[in-house]
Design an enzyme around this catalytic site. Structure first.
Site, PDB file in Angstrom:
ATOM      1  CG  ASP A  94      -1.979   1.058   1.240  1.00 24.58           C
ATOM      2  OD1 ASP A  94      -2.282   1.592   0.154  1.00 24.58           O
ATOM      3  OD2 ASP A  94      -2.522   1.370   2.320  1.00 24.58           O
ATOM      4  CE1 TYR A 154      -7.826   5.172   3.454  1.00 24.77           C
ATOM      5  CE2 TYR A 154      -8.746   6.915   2.093  1.00 24.77           C
ATOM      6  CZ  TYR A 154      -8.456   6.393   3.342  1.00 24.77           C
ATOM      7  OH  TYR A 154      -8.826   7.085   4.461  1.00 24.77           O
ATOM      8  CG  HIS A 155      -3.006   3.901  -3.586  1.00 27.92           C
ATOM      9  ND1 HIS A 155      -2.024   4.873  -3.727  1.00 27.92           N
ATOM     10  CD2 HIS A 155      -4.189   4.518  -3.840  1.00 27.92           C
ATOM     11  CE1 HIS A 155      -2.592   6.012  -4.048  1.00 27.92           C
ATOM     12  NE2 HIS A 155      -3.904   5.829  -4.118  1.00 27.92           N
ATOM     13  N   PRO A 156      -4.241  -0.603  -1.799  1.00 30.79           N
ATOM     14  CG  PRO A 156      -6.128  -1.763  -1.074  1.00 30.79           C
ATOM     15  CD  PRO A 156      -5.628  -0.373  -1.344  1.00 30.79           C
TER      16      PRO A 156
END
Length: 552
Positions: free
Chosen positions: A293, A467-469
């Site tokens: 992330d 919020y970039h998994p």
């Protein structure tokens, strides 16, 4: 109920897949648990802080207590709505750097180098430069995904870029073109004042075809018979049924839910599946591993002039902005307000950018709460290629129960070093002459936070997910014991099953992930259909000639 292709998830990749597979004439059924994306909270770009904080649109995932962040549980929003996370995200459009994809190819994802993915970025884009210039030969102009730029009317957007120039950094007219490195305008997936989600770009036009449909249900597991995926077990209204796939089942359910579904279906680490009484179909140790992330902090500065968005941050101001948007699709509500950006290198010897900035002319959090100090501005900043890795694991064999999410943020010394540098660098940028007319006191971290220990404490208490998994079903060679899918996105050890979403990323890309996720759906669609890939386009990215001796 059956179809040629059954796709689980209507998000960035799933919507693109549904559209492209539907164009071939095949029947496509998209399974989506979430509801409609209609309404201003999603469609109005300026309202972006609302849908990601609403149970109606968000799965509501949180991490486990993060051991290196003081035991805090960090929010992990994922879209539970038509369009998936593209319907609740910040609408920032970033392709990633060319070298990100070359790394994918070198790590075992053959055919995914930048020359291979560039034609798919072009195919998906309908790019509008907004009069700010750019690299037309690197961009697509007739694809379904509108990519635009904000009006940048607020003088703080220009002050940020000029401050970067004054600090000795590069400028770039198009970070999605030849030259990512530098300060310049930020791009957004907004069109004619509306959020241009993957649903608006791809899925809704596709649903006008007789051969593409959406079914609202909760996917519980993939049905695998004799090693081949034949359908998906779903529940709806208390009834369980199996939806059959004549050709393939495709998981596009996010970096959280795709590995969860694989494990519930018997594909994953054998010992972990046995703990939950799940029969093993394929022992793949990498399912759920390699979780990555982007973490970031907000460096906030008070403003001495009342020119920030704070003057609209009240009931009357929000009502007026909302009314203008509802009537005209214009005004403050028609932009995500992320209109200036920067991509920088953290040190001499770093060959391409590893720091990203989003600039915002208000001091505010993602939950919509403004700083008590009033007028201010902020930079979201964080390193792009953290070496830390986490994992998604099952909490139980109950499909209704959320998985266990551990990002393991800040688990490497490099993370702390890079974050300290990000904060000090932001202070240097905000200290340039371009901000002299506007700069008040530092809101956070605050003037008293100076030493390494003080900065580390601030990071521990205030760092937030961007919020970039991604990465939890890693793509790679079948010889790689941690690879989950091969370079054609086929789940290793099964037939008729693919994963096509951000979970297949071998390593996180440089920037926001919506654009790369859509690209994955575009490119993989040709693989699913057995088509030859688009012709590779060799385009060498700009590299700073001073990269070995300077960070700027």
């Amino acid at each position: 109920m059956e179809a040629d292709f059954v796709i689980v998830g209507s998000g960035s990749s799933g919507s693109a897949l549904a559209a492209r597979l539907g164009e071939s004439g095949a029947s496509v059924l998209v399974l989506e648990y979430g509801g409609s994306d209609a309404g201003p909270f999603i469609q109005m770009p300026g309202a972006l802080s609302y849908p990601m904080n609403m149970d109606r649109y968000d799965w509501g995932f949180t991490s486990e207590p993060e051991p290196n962040l003081g035991g805090r549980r960090l929010a992990t929003p994922r879209g539970k709505v038509v369009g998936g996370s593209s319907s609740i995200n910040g609408m920032v459009y970033v392709r990633g750097h060319a070298h990100d994809y070359d790394h994918w190819a070198e790590s075992g994802a053959a055919g995914w180098g930048y020359a291979d993915v560039l034609p798919y970025f072009k195919r998906m884009e309908h790019w509008h430069d907004g009069g700010h210039g750019g690299d037309p030969e690197w961009r697509g102009t007739d694809g379904p995904l509108h990519v635009t730029r904000g009006s940048r009317q607020n003088p703080l957007f220009h002050a940020f870029v000029e401050a970067g120039r004054q600090a000795g950094f590069e400028l770039t007219a198009d970070y999605n073109g030849e030259k990512q490195e530098g300060f310049g305008p930020m791009e957004q997936t907004v069109w004619q004042g509306r959020r241009w989600s993957a649903a608006n770009a791809y899925l809704k036009p596709a649903l006008k075809r007789d051969n593409v449909a959406i079914h609202r249900c909760l996917a519980q597991r993939v049905v695998i018979e004799d090693g081949r995926a034949v359908g998906v077990e779903v529940t709806r209204g208390g009834t369980t049924e199996i939806i059959r796939a004549r050709r393939e089942v495709i998981l596009s359910a996010s970096a959280i839910n795709s590995p969860k579904l694989l494990m519930l279906s018997g594909v994953g680490p054998a010992a972990h599946l046995a703990e939950h009484g799940i029969d093993v179909v394929a022992d793949r140790q990498g399912v759920g591993a390699n979780l990555q992330d982007h973490l970031e902090v907000y460096v906030q500065q008070a403003a001495t002039q009342p020119i920030t968005l704070y003057k609209h941050w009240n009931l009357v101001g929000k009502a007026l902005a909302g009314a203008q948007w509802l009537l005209l699709k214009s005004g403050l509500g028609a932009s995500n307000q992320f209109e200036s950006a920067a991509f920088l290198r953290s040190a001499p010897g770093v060959p391409y950018p590893d720091i990203q900035y989003h600039f915002l002319p208000i001091a505010i959090r993602y939950d919509g709460k403004a700083a008590a100090e009033g007028h201010g501005f902020q930079a979201h900043v964080g390193p792009m290629r953290s070496p830390s890795r986490g994992a998604i694991t099952l909490r139980s064999a109950d499909p209704a129960e959320a998985p266990r999410i551990v990002f393991n943020y800040m688990s490497e010394p490099e993370d702390w070093r890079d974050f300290r540098h990000c904060i000090r660098l932001t202070r240097e940028i905000f200290g340039q002459a371009a901000f002299d007319p506007y700069r008040g006191k530092e809101i956070q971290p605050g003037a008293g936070v100076v030493s390494d220990d003080e900065i580390d404490a601030f990071i521990r208490d205030h760092a937030e997910s961007a919020y970039h998994p991604c990465g939890t079903c890693k793509m790679g060679s079948a010889r790689d014991p941690m690879a989950v899918v091969d370079p054609e996105c086929r789940v290793i050890g099964t037939d008729g099953l693919r994963v096509i979403d951000s979970s297949i990323f071998p390593r996180i890309t440089n920037g926001n992930l919506n654009g790369p996720s859509i690209m994955v759906g575009e490119k993989a669609a040709d693989m699913v259909l057995g088509r030859a890939p688009l012709a590779a386009q060799n385009a060498a990215p700009w590299q700073n000639p001073r990269w070995e001796i300077s960070d700027r």
